[in-house]
Design an enzyme around this catalytic site. Structure first.
Site, PDB file in Angstrom:
ATOM      1  N   LYS A  21      99.365 120.402 -32.687  1.00 22.25           N
ATOM      2  CA  LYS A  21      98.867 119.760 -31.476  1.00 22.25           C
ATOM      3  C   LYS A  21      99.730 118.539 -31.192  1.00 22.25           C
ATOM      4  O   LYS A  21      99.886 117.668 -32.046  1.00 22.25           O
ATOM      5  CB  LYS A  21      97.412 119.351 -31.673  1.00 22.25           C
ATOM      6  CG  LYS A  21      96.840 118.608 -30.474  1.00 22.25           C
ATOM      7  CD  LYS A  21      95.361 118.313 -30.660  1.00 22.25           C
ATOM      8  CE  LYS A  21      94.831 117.506 -29.499  1.00 22.25           C
ATOM      9  NZ  LYS A  21      93.417 117.174 -29.655  1.00 22.25           N
ATOM     10  N   LYS A  74      99.362 123.816 -29.069  1.00 25.19           N
ATOM     11  CA  LYS A  74      98.796 123.138 -27.911  1.00 25.19           C
ATOM     12  C   LYS A  74      99.630 121.931 -27.534  1.00 25.19           C
ATOM     13  O   LYS A  74      99.961 121.153 -28.426  1.00 25.19           O
ATOM     14  CB  LYS A  74      97.377 122.703 -28.265  1.00 25.19           C
ATOM     15  CG  LYS A  74      96.683 121.903 -27.210  1.00 25.19           C
ATOM     16  CD  LYS A  74      95.386 121.396 -27.752  1.00 25.19           C
ATOM     17  CE  LYS A  74      94.795 120.471 -26.712  1.00 25.19           C
ATOM     18  NZ  LYS A  74      93.648 119.782 -27.152  1.00 25.19           N
TER      19      LYS A  74
HETATM   20  C1  PBG Z   1      90.204 116.109 -28.509  1.00 21.84           C
HETATM   21  C2  PBG Z   1      90.895 117.092 -27.656  1.00 21.84           C
HETATM   22  C3  PBG Z   1      91.803 116.886 -26.595  1.00 21.84           C
HETATM   23  C4  PBG Z   1      92.043 118.141 -26.021  1.00 21.84           C
HETATM   24  C5  PBG Z   1      91.328 119.067 -26.763  1.00 21.84           C
HETATM   25  N1  PBG Z   1      90.635 118.412 -27.780  1.00 21.84           N
HETATM   26  C6  PBG Z   1      92.340 115.632 -26.024  1.00 21.84           C
HETATM   27  C7  PBG Z   1      93.199 114.768 -26.829  1.00 21.84           C
HETATM   28  O1  PBG Z   1      93.620 115.090 -27.938  1.00 21.84           O
HETATM   29  O2  PBG Z   1      93.454 113.676 -26.326  1.00 21.84           O
HETATM   30  C8  PBG Z   1      92.902 118.402 -24.816  1.00 21.84           C
HETATM   31  C9  PBG Z   1      92.518 119.605 -24.011  1.00 21.84           C
HETATM   32  C10 PBG Z   1      93.071 119.684 -22.641  1.00 21.84           C
HETATM   33  O3  PBG Z   1      93.852 118.823 -22.176  1.00 21.84           O
HETATM   34  O4  PBG Z   1      92.734 120.664 -21.961  1.00 21.84           O
HETATM   35  N2  PBG Z   1      90.923 115.595 -29.572  1.00 21.84           N
END
Ligand code: PBG
Length: 326
Positions: A198, A251
């Site tokens: 991520k 992601k």
């Molecule tokens: C929480 C999380 C996030 C997303 C999914 N889980 C945001 C982040 O890490 O700031 C992003 C999902 C999206 O942008 O559709 N940690």
């Protein structure tokens, strides 16, 4: 690979008709591959639109069930649930509260729509007053103390009936901590879908409005990955698999297709791609102006993720896509 030259080989021969093209298509989009993210908040009959994500809402539990039922009726097999709590604190206590927003909603979903797979996002940022994904001390996001809270959160989701838990925090060692907590509590059969790779990404902008989870100071670069790195992805994924991840995720998706490909090729694990909020927002915004064909661009983007190697597609357009594929 040796291929004969022109005029013996004419690639256009196989592109002459829809039937021929179908016959030689290498990749397919299928409703079985789709996961719909949904945002739950307390209340009844609540549908709060997210400005930067047309068609996406913060929903009270009853409305989550409604939206999930629509997805299920269209053929979508799974939803990914996020919680927006009423109160935040420094220990994210809403994340693992027995009657927290996710726990309540999961119970209702499993009662009303038993066959629908309910996947829960396991993170602390929505529940922390500072908006970070771990415990903060002297401006630092602490790793090991955060693991306990994450493990507790995952176990409480499983307790409520979650079919799969999906840690998105990016703390080191969290998959192992969650696996141990699940097993200790008798949930040895609950799979973990880990947000293994991520990235710290500007593509999450609209989501932070949806989940009310924007960090109040600094950013997430000390725990989420640097967009410059690819080899590091392989180490992150290897680590999560060793710690017990059953499904691994990359992601965002569209700007990271190279990594979806490398992860699938290297590990051969069930691989998910998360088409994040800004990917959705960009397509919706241009589509609304008539600048692009929303449906065609959505389907082409998801097909590209499949071609890169994704088995599973997490998309805010899941219900629409399921209908388009019918
Ligand atoms: C929480 C999380 C996030 C997303 C999914 N889980 C945001 C982040 O890490 O700031 C992003 C999902 C999206 O942008 O559709 N940690």
């Amino acid at each position: 690979m040796t291929i004969p030259g022109f005029p013996i080989y004419r690639p256009r021969r196989l592109r002459q008709s829809p039937a021929l093209r179908r016959l030689v298509a290498e990749t397919h989009l299928n409703v079985d591959q789709l996961i719909l993210p949904l945002f739950a908040r307390f209340g009844k009959g609540v549908r709060r639109p997210i400005e930067a994500m047309p068609g996406v809402f913060q929903l009270s539990p009853d409305e989550v069930v409604r939206e999930a039922a629509r997805a299920q009726a269209a053929g979508v097999p799974a939803i990914l649930l996020f919680g927006v709590p009423d109160r935040k604190d420094a220990r994210a206590s809403g994340a693992y509260a027995k009657n927290g927003i996710v726990q309540q909603t999961v119970r209702l979903l499993k009662k009303e729509l038993p066959p629908l797979l309910v996947i829960t996002d396991v993170c602390l940022c929505e529940y922390m007053e500072h908006g970070h994904c771990g415990i903060v001390s002297s401006g630092k996001i602490l790793n090991d103390p955060s693991l306990k809270l994450l493990a507790r959160t995952a176990a409480s989701h499983a307790e409520a009936g979650a079919d799969i838990v999906a840690p998105s925090d990016m703390m080191d060692g969290r998959v192992a901590a969650i696996r141990a907590a699940l097993d200790e509590n008798g949930f040895t059969d609950t799979p973990i879908m880990s947000y293994a790779a991520k990235f710290a990404s500007a593509f999450y902008g609209p989501f932070r409005e949806a989940a009310e989870s924007a960090p109040k100071f600094g950013d997430r670069r000390s725990y989420q990955m640097d967009a410059a790195n690819a080899n590091e992805v392989l180490r992150e994924v290897a680590l999560d698999i060793r710690e017990g991840a059953d499904i691994v995720m990359v992601k965002p998706a569209l700007a990271y297709l190279d990594l979806i490909h490398r992860v699938k090729t290297e590990f051969g694990y069930p691989t998910a791609a998360y088409s994040v909020s800004a990917e959705h927002a960009m397509i919706k915004a241009a589509g609304a102006r008539g600048w692009i064909d929303e449906r065609a661009v959505t389907l082409e983007s998801l097909l590209a993720m499949r071609r890169a190697g994704a088995d599973i597609l997490i998309t805010y357009a899941a219900t629409d896509v399921a209908k388009w594929l019918k």
